[in-house]
Scaffold this motif. Structure first.
Motif, mmCIF file in Angstrom:
data_model
loop_
_atom_site.group_PDB
_atom_site.id
_atom_site.type_symbol
_atom_site.label_atom_id
_atom_site.label_comp_id
_atom_site.label_asym_id
_atom_site.label_seq_id
_atom_site.Cartn_x
_atom_site.Cartn_y
_atom_site.Cartn_z
ATOM 1 N N ASP A 174 -1.762 -1.133 -5.805
ATOM 2 C CA ASP A 174 -3.176 -1.333 -5.445
ATOM 3 C C ASP A 174 -3.641 -2.706 -5.880
ATOM 4 O O ASP A 174 -3.002 -3.372 -6.707
ATOM 5 N N GLY A 175 -4.770 -3.125 -5.288
ATOM 6 C CA GLY A 175 -5.403 -4.353 -5.769
ATOM 7 C C GLY A 175 -4.979 -5.609 -5.045
ATOM 8 O O GLY A 175 -5.465 -6.701 -5.331
ATOM 9 N N THR A 232 -7.782 -6.115 -11.250
ATOM 10 C CA THR A 232 -7.025 -5.018 -11.880
ATOM 11 C C THR A 232 -5.524 -5.340 -11.919
ATOM 12 O O THR A 232 -4.762 -4.664 -12.606
ATOM 13 N N GLY A 268 2.328 2.207 -3.276
ATOM 14 C CA GLY A 268 1.414 2.539 -4.368
ATOM 15 C C GLY A 268 0.943 1.344 -5.177
ATOM 16 O O GLY A 268 0.432 1.497 -6.291
ATOM 17 N N GLY A 322 0.834 -1.207 0.000
ATOM 18 C CA GLY A 322 0.000 0.000 0.000
ATOM 19 C C GLY A 322 0.859 1.243 0.000
ATOM 20 O O GLY A 322 0.657 2.175 -0.797
ATOM 21 N N ASP A 329 -7.167 -8.415 -6.751
ATOM 22 C CA ASP A 329 -8.391 -8.230 -7.539
ATOM 23 C C ASP A 329 -8.034 -8.221 -9.028
ATOM 24 O O ASP A 329 -6.856 -8.319 -9.408
#
Lengths: 78, 78
Positions: free
Chosen positions: A32-33, B50, A30, A27, B48
């Motif tokens: 994400d996901g 993405t 940077g 996190g 996820d």
């Protein structure tokens, strides 16, 4: 000779501070996901044909993992 | 969500003291037939949709493994 993989992870109900630390670091950097990270040990063993599946389970449960807090999976790869 | 496994091992030419220690312990405990042991890290990630393969390789090579001394394999499990 056969190649055997043993993957060891903390049991689901056991706190996994290493995995959480990696997840938080993602996190901060940077990424994400990624919802969750679990970290454990990965072993690759070269064994000869005298070592059967029962002995592999014994090796995993006594030498490679702590059955009280860890779960493991043994896979013959070749 | 998808489950991704990342297995990290020391490169073949890099000394693996942990793996050697486990191999020696097996001999002392009377376990025969195990010629070699390599020990590394096993990660299970919940990601996820993405997060693509390229990003997974980036995560593995920057956060989960040290590319100078370690090699890794990324596998999508589900």
């Amino acid at each position: 000779m056969a190649r055997v993989i043993v993957d060891v992870l903390p049991k689901a109900e056991i706190l996994d501070p290493q995995g959480q630390a990696v997840a938080r670091a993602m996190g901060r950097l940077g990424v994400d996901g990624v919802a969750d990270v679990r970290q454990g040990k990965h072993f690759e063993l070269e064994v000869d044909d005298t070592v059967g599946d029962a002995e592999l389970e014994h090796i995993a449960g006594t030498l490679l993992a702590n059955p009280v807090i860890e779960e493991w999976v043994v896979r013959r790869v070749s």
